[in-house]
Design a protein around this motif. Sequence first.
Motif, mmCIF file in Angstrom:
data_model
loop_
_atom_site.group_PDB
_atom_site.id
_atom_site.type_symbol
_atom_site.label_atom_id
_atom_site.label_comp_id
_atom_site.label_asym_id
_atom_site.label_seq_id
_atom_site.Cartn_x
_atom_site.Cartn_y
_atom_site.Cartn_z
ATOM 1 N N GLY A 146 0.823 -1.197 0.000
ATOM 2 C CA GLY A 146 0.000 0.000 0.000
ATOM 3 C C GLY A 146 0.862 1.253 0.000
ATOM 4 O O GLY A 146 2.096 1.182 0.048
ATOM 5 N N PRO A 147 0.245 2.421 -0.066
ATOM 6 C CA PRO A 147 0.996 3.680 -0.120
ATOM 7 C C PRO A 147 1.943 3.822 1.067
ATOM 8 O O PRO A 147 1.515 3.667 2.214
ATOM 9 C CB PRO A 147 -0.112 4.749 -0.060
ATOM 10 N N PRO A 148 3.213 4.081 0.836
ATOM 11 C CA PRO A 148 4.173 4.197 1.937
ATOM 12 C C PRO A 148 3.790 5.241 2.976
ATOM 13 O O PRO A 148 4.147 5.108 4.155
ATOM 14 C CB PRO A 148 5.477 4.573 1.227
ATOM 15 N N MET A 203 -4.428 3.196 2.512
ATOM 16 C CA MET A 203 -3.871 2.629 3.735
ATOM 17 C C MET A 203 -2.661 1.747 3.452
ATOM 18 O O MET A 203 -2.606 1.059 2.440
ATOM 19 C CB MET A 203 -4.946 1.835 4.479
ATOM 20 N N ARG A 204 -1.739 1.798 4.341
ATOM 21 C CA ARG A 204 -0.543 0.967 4.301
ATOM 22 C C ARG A 204 -0.790 -0.232 5.217
ATOM 23 O O ARG A 204 -0.998 -0.058 6.421
ATOM 24 C CB ARG A 204 0.656 1.764 4.796
ATOM 25 N N THR A 205 -0.774 -1.439 4.691
ATOM 26 C CA THR A 205 -1.134 -2.609 5.477
ATOM 27 C C THR A 205 0.086 -3.461 5.835
ATOM 28 O O THR A 205 1.052 -3.534 5.083
ATOM 29 C CB THR A 205 -2.155 -3.491 4.733
ATOM 30 N N PRO A 232 -1.151 3.533 8.711
ATOM 31 C CA PRO A 232 -0.657 2.166 8.952
ATOM 32 C C PRO A 232 -1.725 1.285 9.599
ATOM 33 O O PRO A 232 -2.320 1.661 10.618
ATOM 34 C CB PRO A 232 0.520 2.392 9.896
ATOM 35 N N VAL A 233 -1.950 0.120 9.021
ATOM 36 C CA VAL A 233 -2.974 -0.804 9.512
ATOM 37 C C VAL A 233 -2.336 -2.181 9.697
ATOM 38 O O VAL A 233 -1.815 -2.772 8.745
ATOM 39 C CB VAL A 233 -4.164 -0.912 8.533
ATOM 40 N N LEU A 234 -2.388 -2.700 10.914
ATOM 41 C CA LEU A 234 -1.900 -4.040 11.227
ATOM 42 C C LEU A 234 -3.096 -4.987 11.290
ATOM 43 O O LEU A 234 -4.041 -4.742 12.045
ATOM 44 C CB LEU A 234 -1.166 -4.040 12.570
#
Length: 282
Positions: free
Chosen positions: A17-19, A49-51, A23-25
Amino acid sequence: MDQITTRGLTFDVYAAGPPDGEPVLLLHGFPQDRREFAGLLPKLHKAGMRTYVYDQRGYAPGARPADVGDYRLTEAVADAVAVLDALGLNAVHVVGHDWGAQVGWRLAADHPERVLSLTAVSLPHPEALARAVKKHGVQRLRLAYTALLRSRAGEGLARLLMQQLLRRLGVRGLPYVRAMRDRRRLTAALNWYRALDDPRVPVIGPVGVPTTFVWGTRDFVVGRAAAESTADLVDEDYRFVTLRRVGHWVPEEAPGPLLEAIVDRVRKGAREEHRGGLASGR
């Protein structure tokens, strides 16, 4: 993929995802693994979201300790914190399904500074579930299978549960069934249940981060009483999302509504974090 060795274990962490995205964990449950989120990830990336996903202890070949006590919930929470540290992430939005939700609840309760928001799927706040077990015989019956999973008959019952998963998911459930043919993986996954009563795990308190709980009305594990009473154990902004005619395997049964719930929670949490940063001068 980042291979992270921490706490004597090795995890393969997949970031995409986009750097510069939020941030999604994402934390998986039983008997699945990180692949249960495969249908959600591209859409989360599209939403900006960055996953980050990884197979939790017992599921990852490099993170499979032998002792049952190594599978108590606080160990999985410590894994998540250590992975975030290794990735250089101070705080993330957490999405957890089934056991992953249980890890998410305790991560939010014990380490609120690391959790921007929580989206818990299928499993409610642990204390809400415990209260429902004490008050409602039906809820006790729903969880009777966990005692069997902890017994010597656990592996046979686990295979029956995977057949139930197959009936609900069809070919999407096949990867998990095949993966559990690895006896070591199956035993390790069942050790999560066998460590349930470990006295080293303290009672969890209320959660003080923005939270969404997603529950399917056909969930065979959790009844309505436990689902609804979770609201009493969240001291921040809270949303309860009910999915009609959806069972326990929400990420694959209802990816669209779950995506909407996650995006709503993450964006709302991001706005709150931004306002908080401005107020504190950060």
